[in-house]
Design a protein around this motif. Structure first.
Motif, PDB file in Angstrom:
ATOM      1  N   ARG A  24       0.789  -1.232   0.000  1.00 18.86           N
ATOM      2  CA  ARG A  24       0.000   0.000   0.000  1.00 18.86           C
ATOM      3  C   ARG A  24       0.820   1.281   0.000  1.00 18.86           C
ATOM      4  O   ARG A  24       0.252   2.364  -0.134  1.00 18.86           O
ATOM      5  N   THR A  25       2.157   1.201   0.175  1.00 23.24           N
ATOM      6  CA  THR A  25       2.955   2.420   0.331  1.00 23.24           C
ATOM      7  C   THR A  25       4.246   2.386  -0.475  1.00 23.24           C
ATOM      8  O   THR A  25       4.743   1.324  -0.845  1.00 23.24           O
ATOM      9  N   ALA A  45      -2.307   4.470  -3.509  1.00 20.59           N
ATOM     10  CA  ALA A  45      -3.564   5.018  -4.029  1.00 20.59           C
ATOM     11  C   ALA A  45      -3.577   6.528  -3.789  1.00 20.59           C
ATOM     12  O   ALA A  45      -3.272   6.981  -2.682  1.00 20.59           O
ATOM     13  N   HIS A  46      -3.919   7.278  -4.809  1.00 15.36           N
ATOM     14  CA  HIS A  46      -3.938   8.732  -4.648  1.00 15.36           C
ATOM     15  C   HIS A  46      -4.984   9.133  -3.615  1.00 15.36           C
ATOM     16  O   HIS A  46      -6.127   8.701  -3.655  1.00 15.36           O
ATOM     17  N   ALA A  47      -4.551   9.944  -2.687  1.00 18.54           N
ATOM     18  CA  ALA A  47      -5.433  10.589  -1.709  1.00 18.54           C
ATOM     19  C   ALA A  47      -4.895  12.003  -1.547  1.00 18.54           C
ATOM     20  O   ALA A  47      -3.691  12.183  -1.339  1.00 18.54           O
ATOM     21  N   ALA A  54      -7.928   6.562   2.618  1.00 18.12           N
ATOM     22  CA  ALA A  54      -8.605   5.401   3.200  1.00 18.12           C
ATOM     23  C   ALA A  54      -7.917   5.030   4.520  1.00 18.12           C
ATOM     24  O   ALA A  54      -6.684   5.065   4.596  1.00 18.12           O
ATOM     25  N   PRO A  55      -8.676   4.692   5.539  1.00 16.81           N
ATOM     26  CA  PRO A  55      -8.082   4.358   6.834  1.00 16.81           C
ATOM     27  C   PRO A  55      -7.006   3.278   6.764  1.00 16.81           C
ATOM     28  O   PRO A  55      -5.974   3.393   7.426  1.00 16.81           O
ATOM     29  N   LEU A  58      -3.844   4.863   5.424  1.00 13.14           N
ATOM     30  CA  LEU A  58      -3.227   5.717   6.434  1.00 13.14           C
ATOM     31  C   LEU A  58      -2.498   4.878   7.476  1.00 13.14           C
ATOM     32  O   LEU A  58      -1.373   5.219   7.879  1.00 13.14           O
ATOM     33  N   ALA A  59      -3.093   3.786   7.891  1.00 18.91           N
ATOM     34  CA  ALA A  59      -2.445   2.900   8.870  1.00 18.91           C
ATOM     35  C   ALA A  59      -1.146   2.337   8.310  1.00 18.91           C
ATOM     36  O   ALA A  59      -0.127   2.279   9.012  1.00 18.91           O
ATOM     37  N   GLU A  60      -1.142   1.964   7.040  1.00 16.73           N
ATOM     38  CA  GLU A  60       0.067   1.418   6.424  1.00 16.73           C
ATOM     39  C   GLU A  60       1.135   2.492   6.251  1.00 16.73           C
ATOM     40  O   GLU A  60       2.326   2.223   6.407  1.00 16.73           O
ATOM     41  N   VAL A  61       0.727   3.725   5.947  1.00 22.44           N
ATOM     42  CA  VAL A  61       1.678   4.834   5.863  1.00 22.44           C
ATOM     43  C   VAL A  61       2.350   5.034   7.224  1.00 22.44           C
ATOM     44  O   VAL A  61       3.574   5.191   7.309  1.00 22.44           O
TER      45      VAL A  61
END
Length: 139
Positions: A24-25, A45-47, A54-55, A58-61
């Motif tokens: 995811r990152t 994924a672009h945010a 997406a939560p 964000l957790a993976e970041v």
């Protein structure tokens, strides 16, 4: 997004000193580092910002940033780490793809936040990227 530089880096269409990747990152060195080893962690994924991500992304970041921070301390000799996330132009966000700055801190590094971005030394950035990449491959 076709005009997003971080999306281009994630897609492999723009150059970057990538130090770590997960499902995811992507984590890569900032071109205008505040300190040696300054890394950006972005979701694949672009945010646009903290309000758009997406939560799970964000957790993976956050998890990837924690790993990069540990590598900066262990391998680059950082005495500490700042994690900085800016959402919105008023908060100094300049690239509108969510990103978390992992800024290694060194004793007497002289950094005053917010820093004034300036290009880093290419050879030193290559060396720091290699050190971080090697450390993160072992985690």
């Amino acid at each position: 997004m076709s005009d997003c530089i971080f999306c281009a880096i994630v897609a492999g269409d723009a150059p970057a000193r990538i130090v770590h990747e997960t499902e995811r990152t992507v984590a890569f060195l900032d071109l205008n580092p505040a300190t040696r080893g300054h890394t950006l962690v972005v979701p694949r994924a672009h945010a646009r910002d903290i309000h758009d991500v997406a939560p799970a992304d964000l957790a993976e970041v956050a998890t990837a940033a924690q790993q990069v921070a540990a590598a900066a301390v262990d391998e680059l000799g950082a005495a500490g780490v700042n994690l900085i996330q800016s959402s919105g132009a008023a908060a100094f966000q300049t690239v509108f793809h969510l990103h978390l700055h992992v800024v290694p801190r060194y004793a007497e590094d002289g950094l005053v936040l917010p820093w004034v971005p300036a290009p880093g030394d290419a050879a030193d950035m290559d060396a720091a990227a290699g050190q971080l990449r090697a450390a993160l491959a072992l985690r």
